[in-house]
Design an enzyme around this catalytic site. Structure first.
Site, PDB file in Angstrom:
ATOM      1  N   ASN A 159      38.575 -22.174 117.227  1.00 59.19           N
ATOM      2  CA  ASN A 159      37.934 -21.214 118.143  1.00 59.19           C
ATOM      3  C   ASN A 159      36.491 -21.655 118.352  1.00 59.19           C
ATOM      4  O   ASN A 159      35.659 -21.502 117.465  1.00 59.19           O
ATOM      5  CB  ASN A 159      37.990 -19.809 117.515  1.00 59.19           C
ATOM      6  N   TRP A 160      36.229 -22.198 119.519  1.00 59.30           N
ATOM      7  CA  TRP A 160      34.891 -22.761 119.764  1.00 59.30           C
ATOM      8  C   TRP A 160      33.847 -21.708 120.118  1.00 59.30           C
ATOM      9  O   TRP A 160      32.679 -22.025 120.239  1.00 59.30           O
ATOM     10  CB  TRP A 160      34.949 -23.791 120.896  1.00 59.30           C
ATOM     11  N   LYS A 161      34.314 -20.496 120.376  1.00 55.19           N
ATOM     12  CA  LYS A 161      33.389 -19.427 120.793  1.00 55.19           C
ATOM     13  C   LYS A 161      32.563 -19.903 121.997  1.00 55.19           C
ATOM     14  O   LYS A 161      33.077 -20.638 122.827  1.00 55.19           O
ATOM     15  CB  LYS A 161      32.506 -18.992 119.626  1.00 55.19           C
TER      16      LYS A 161
ATOM     17  N   HIS B 252      39.475 -10.572 118.752  1.00 54.30           N
ATOM     18  CA  HIS B 252      38.564 -11.187 117.781  1.00 54.30           C
ATOM     19  C   HIS B 252      37.488 -10.168 117.406  1.00 54.30           C
ATOM     20  O   HIS B 252      37.051  -9.374 118.237  1.00 54.30           O
ATOM     21  CB  HIS B 252      37.929 -12.440 118.399  1.00 54.30           C
TER      22      HIS B 252
ATOM     23  N   GLU C 127      34.435 -10.363 117.013  1.00 58.34           N
ATOM     24  CA  GLU C 127      33.205 -10.394 117.837  1.00 58.34           C
ATOM     25  C   GLU C 127      33.420  -9.634 119.144  1.00 58.34           C
ATOM     26  O   GLU C 127      32.503  -8.995 119.657  1.00 58.34           O
ATOM     27  CB  GLU C 127      32.796 -11.856 118.085  1.00 58.34           C
TER      28      GLU C 127
ATOM     29  N   GLU D 292      41.417 -11.910 109.765  1.00 63.40           N
ATOM     30  CA  GLU D 292      40.052 -12.430 109.667  1.00 63.40           C
ATOM     31  C   GLU D 292      39.127 -11.333 109.133  1.00 63.40           C
ATOM     32  O   GLU D 292      38.619 -10.514 109.905  1.00 63.40           O
ATOM     33  CB  GLU D 292      39.548 -12.850 111.046  1.00 63.40           C
TER      34      GLU D 292
ATOM     35  N   GLY E  96      31.883 -16.671 109.859  1.00 57.86           N
ATOM     36  CA  GLY E  96      30.581 -17.278 110.115  1.00 57.86           C
ATOM     37  C   GLY E  96      29.562 -17.050 109.007  1.00 57.86           C
ATOM     38  O   GLY E  96      28.374 -17.291 109.192  1.00 57.86           O
TER      39      GLY E  96
ATOM     40  N   SER F 212      35.378 -18.631 107.633  1.00 56.89           N
ATOM     41  CA  SER F 212      34.720 -19.707 106.880  1.00 56.89           C
ATOM     42  C   SER F 212      35.716 -20.702 106.270  1.00 56.89           C
ATOM     43  O   SER F 212      35.537 -21.158 105.130  1.00 56.89           O
ATOM     44  CB  SER F 212      33.786 -19.127 105.810  1.00 56.89           C
TER      45      SER F 212
ATOM     46  N   GLY G 175      36.465 -21.266 113.082  1.00 53.84           N
ATOM     47  CA  GLY G 175      35.334 -21.181 113.996  1.00 53.84           C
ATOM     48  C   GLY G 175      34.408 -22.379 113.821  1.00 53.84           C
ATOM     49  O   GLY G 175      34.684 -23.481 114.306  1.00 53.84           O
ATOM     50  N   GLY G 176      33.331 -22.180 113.066  1.00 62.01           N
ATOM     51  CA  GLY G 176      32.280 -23.200 112.919  1.00 62.01           C
ATOM     52  C   GLY G 176      32.799 -24.597 112.595  1.00 62.01           C
ATOM     53  O   GLY G 176      32.371 -25.582 113.213  1.00 62.01           O
TER      54      GLY G 176
END
Ligand code: PEP
Length: 258
Positions: free
Chosen positions: A10-12, A98, A100, A170, A176, A216, A237-238
């Site tokens: 997930n590149w956001k 998600h 966010e 999640e 993150g 993470s 993600g990251g």
């Protein structure tokens, strides 16, 4: 029942079109090095990069996912993208709910439910995200929070051919933050989600459904997470923004490592 692991990046809100093309070319090369890839892989770039990623990834085993969708087929919904448009650009999956989006854009279980239904109708695979906040975990309400998200998010989907639907657990406190849930913490919740899926659909369907863990995930912790019975992959993600670390996570998720 053996379930093929699924790793989704997930590149956001990251990467331009050119950065997407460069990444996708390199990921394709990395994937080609695996002689026997037994992991399904998808990347979820921002909407602006989907067409470019689709062009590079066409014909490769790497699937394309969107990060969100709107449930209507078309209409006066400024700024929104329909399931049909996602299919048209080459997406096979789409993330919905998600944390966010729940936190910053007022996504609710009801909107998650409508989006998931619309995706299934279009033949796309929803990745339905859920998870508790830190205060909910500290207040010992993790399972009740997740139960509500599961039951409300999946309402009415039993008659909609839900076999391919993917769940991503999640915990919000792990996204993150660098604080990964322990494999045991994730397993406890994911086993509970599978039990709920059995009640909502059937135990046969629940046994075949993939439940990803997200929060993470890194090359260093993927193998321990994947060793758990009910962890069938990861939403990353990251660590998915760097080809090398994403490729290492894919490697670490190979069933032979379980
Ligand atoms: C995510 O955004 O879905 C996520 C899991 O992020 P990170 O891996 O950076 O915690």
């Amino acid at each position: 029942m053996p379930r093929t692991p699924l790793i989704v990046g997930n590149w956001k809100m990251h990467k331009t079109i050119q950065e997407t093309v460069d990444f996708s070319l390199r990921l394709k090369d990395e994937f080609a090095k695996e002689k026997d890839p037994r992991v399904e892989v998808a990347v979820a770039p921002p909407f602006t990069s989907l067409a470019a990623a689709a062009k590079v990834l066409r014909g490769s085993p790497i699937s394309l996912s969107a990060q969100d969708v709107f449930w209507a087929e078309s209409g006066a919904y400024t700024g929104e993208i329909s399931p049909k448009m996602l299919a048209d650009v080459g997406c096979r999956l789409a993330i919905v709910g998600h944390s966010e989006r729940r936190q910053y854009f007022h996504e609710t279980d009801d909107s998650v439910n409508r989006k998931a239904a619309a995706l299934i109708k279009e033949g796309l695979i929803p990745i339905i995200c859920m998870g508790e906040t830190l205060s909910e975990r500290q207040g010992r309400s993790t399972l009740s929070v997740v139960e509500k998200q599961t039951r409300d998010g999946l309402k009415g989907l039993a008659d909609k051919d839900p076999e391919n639907l993917v769940i991503a657990y999640e915990p919000v406190w792990a996204i993150g933050t660098g604080h990964t849930a322990t494999p045991q913490q994730a397993q406890e919740v994911q086993a509970f989600i599978r039990q709920l899926l059995g009640e909502i659909f059937s135990s046969r369907i629940a046994q075949g459904m993939r439940i990803l863990y997200g929060g993470s995930v890194k090359p260093e912790n993927i193998a321990d997470l994947m060793a758990m019975e009910d962890i069938d992959g990861a939403l990353v993600g990251g660590a998915s923004l760097d080809v090398q670390s994403f490729a290492q996570i894919i490697k670490g998720a190979q069933p032979s490592k379980r």
